[in-house]
Enzyme design. Structure first.
Site, PDB file in Angstrom:
ATOM      1  N   LYS A   1      30.445 -27.750  42.711  1.00  0.00           N
ATOM      2  CA  LYS A   1      30.228 -29.095  43.226  1.00  0.00           C
ATOM      3  C   LYS A   1      29.069 -29.107  44.242  1.00  0.00           C
ATOM      4  O   LYS A   1      28.306 -30.079  44.310  1.00  0.00           O
ATOM      5  CB  LYS A   1      31.506 -29.638  43.859  1.00  0.00           C
ATOM      6  CG  LYS A   1      32.657 -29.817  42.868  1.00  0.00           C
ATOM      7  CD  LYS A   1      32.303 -30.808  41.772  1.00  0.00           C
ATOM      8  CE  LYS A   1      33.460 -31.091  40.850  1.00  0.00           C
ATOM      9  NZ  LYS A   1      33.131 -32.122  39.830  1.00  0.00           N
TER      10      LYS A   1
ATOM     11  N   TYR B   1      35.319 -23.859  42.207  1.00  0.00           N
ATOM     12  CA  TYR B   1      35.201 -25.305  42.005  1.00  0.00           C
ATOM     13  C   TYR B   1      34.227 -25.908  43.020  1.00  0.00           C
ATOM     14  O   TYR B   1      33.305 -26.644  42.658  1.00  0.00           O
ATOM     15  CB  TYR B   1      36.586 -25.928  42.159  1.00  0.00           C
ATOM     16  CG  TYR B   1      36.686 -27.398  41.839  1.00  0.00           C
ATOM     17  CD1 TYR B   1      36.942 -27.830  40.546  1.00  0.00           C
ATOM     18  CD2 TYR B   1      36.546 -28.362  42.842  1.00  0.00           C
ATOM     19  CE1 TYR B   1      37.062 -29.178  40.252  1.00  0.00           C
ATOM     20  CE2 TYR B   1      36.659 -29.711  42.554  1.00  0.00           C
ATOM     21  CZ  TYR B   1      36.918 -30.116  41.264  1.00  0.00           C
ATOM     22  OH  TYR B   1      37.026 -31.462  40.972  1.00  0.00           O
TER      23      TYR B   1
ATOM     24  N   SER C   1      33.165 -33.231  44.864  1.00  0.00           N
ATOM     25  CA  SER C   1      34.406 -33.021  45.609  1.00  0.00           C
ATOM     26  C   SER C   1      34.069 -32.705  47.061  1.00  0.00           C
ATOM     27  O   SER C   1      33.059 -32.045  47.345  1.00  0.00           O
ATOM     28  CB  SER C   1      35.190 -31.861  44.993  1.00  0.00           C
ATOM     29  OG  SER C   1      36.165 -31.382  45.883  1.00  0.00           O
TER      30      SER C   1
ATOM     31  N   THR D   1      45.440 -36.978  41.531  1.00  0.00           N
ATOM     32  CA  THR D   1      45.178 -36.914  40.097  1.00  0.00           C
ATOM     33  C   THR D   1      45.996 -35.768  39.498  1.00  0.00           C
ATOM     34  O   THR D   1      46.442 -34.867  40.217  1.00  0.00           O
ATOM     35  CB  THR D   1      43.687 -36.656  39.806  1.00  0.00           C
ATOM     36  OG1 THR D   1      43.342 -35.347  40.291  1.00  0.00           O
ATOM     37  CG2 THR D   1      42.804 -37.702  40.487  1.00  0.00           C
TER      38      THR D   1
END
Length: 318
Positions: A207, A203, A177, A238
């Site tokens: 990544k 997150y 990401s 998404t």
């Protein structure tokens, strides 16, 4: 020569300005540059077996469809077999479903054992499985869940499946990401046990870890003939983005890439011939810098320490 130089300069400028480069604008512009690599030829994956984790939503589903359209037998590694059945019905080619929770290392080991017993030789793995828990959540093994799903599970599953991968010029793609550019390698707190927990930060830290383990994993899996990539899909619309980042989704929605655009480079890395050079971060079919202006670049010792933590957490030999 001049045209190629101008194309490269425009491509790099899109990277540095971030918003145009990561959005559907960057994808649309790059596709029209003369430096854009050719699409995989039709049928290029006939006879190939490709594993896709997180295949029941977003980029994972789009990747499964694109690979299937090129002729691959797609192996759907999912938590929910019922959702996988719906995806499988819509694929143009054959598929097999394997139930696995990438955040649970015991589930990963059980899935790997089943695949080692029953799966054919594997030509590629695309690790799409992802999550952004709204609050700090631990895996069954006691690890912060984002790190477990994005790093520990994929590394362990791939390592256990080496007997199925070796000897096939196999390719492994980890989907990252753009948020990772804003975070340093969390070598001193990989399980996010200190400070106020922020879902997007957790997150992005996981990544960043994917990216910084590339040199280690490239060396570790070289003997099996595997090329390893991290793929940045840009900013794509998404279900995960809508659910976890509603403000970002609302503000950036008009220029977010669709799932097919986000999945494009994963599919290209699997299908491109000759095989692209491994060991790098890719976006829009080109290898990219892992940091801007050297920000958040770790030392080799920090990478080594992070890998030792991953190896210890997964039970692998460093």
């Amino acid at each position: 020569m001049v045209l190629a130089a101008l194309s490269g300069a425009l491509d790099t400028a899109l990277d540095r300005t971030v918003v145009p480069g990561f959005s559907k604008i960057g994808y649309a512009v790059r596709r029209r540059l003369p430096s854009w690599p050719a699409d995989p030829r039709p049928g290029s994956l006939v006879g190939k077996h490709v594993v896709v984790t997180g295949a029941t939503s977003g980029l994972g589903t789009a990747t499964a469809h694109q690979l299937s359209d090129l002729g691959a037998h797609v192996h759907l590694v999912v938590r929910n077999a019922d959702k996988a059945e719906k995806v499988a019905r819509e694929l143009t080619g054959p598929s097999t479903t394997w139930v696995c929770d990438l955040g649970d290392l015991d589930s990963v080991r059980a899935c790997a054992e089943a695949m080692l017993a029953d799966a054919p030789p594997i030509d590629a793995i695309v690790h799409n499985a992802g999550a952004m828990p709204p609050e700090r959540t631990e895996s069954p093994q006691g690890h912060e869940l984002s790190m477990s799903i994005h790093v520990l599970g994929p590394v362990l599953l791939t390592d256990l499946l080496l007997p199925k991968l070796e000897g096939h010029d196999a390719r492994v793609v980890l989907v990252t990401s753009g948020g990772m550019y804003a975070q340093a390698l969390p070598v001193d707190d990989p399980d996010y046990e200190r400070g106020d927990y922020a879902p997007a930060t957790a997150y992005a830290r996981s990544k960043r870890t994917q990216v910084e383990l590339l040199p280690v994993l490239t060396v570790r899996w070289a003997a099996a003939g595997i090329a390893v990539y991290v793929m940045h899909p840009g900013w794509a619309a998404t279900p995960g983005v809508t659910e976890s980042l509603p403000t970002f989704d609302k503000v950036m929605g008009p220029i977010l890439r669709d799932a097919d655009e986000g999945a494009d480079t994963s599919t290209w890395l699997v299908a491109a011939s000759p095989r692209p050079r491994g060991g790098g971060l890719w976006m829009d079919r080109r290898e990219r810098s892992t940091s801007f202006f050297g920000r958040n670049s770790p030392t080799s010792d920090e990478r080594r320490r992070m890998w030792q933590w991953v190896a210890s957490a997964t039970g692998l030999t460093p």
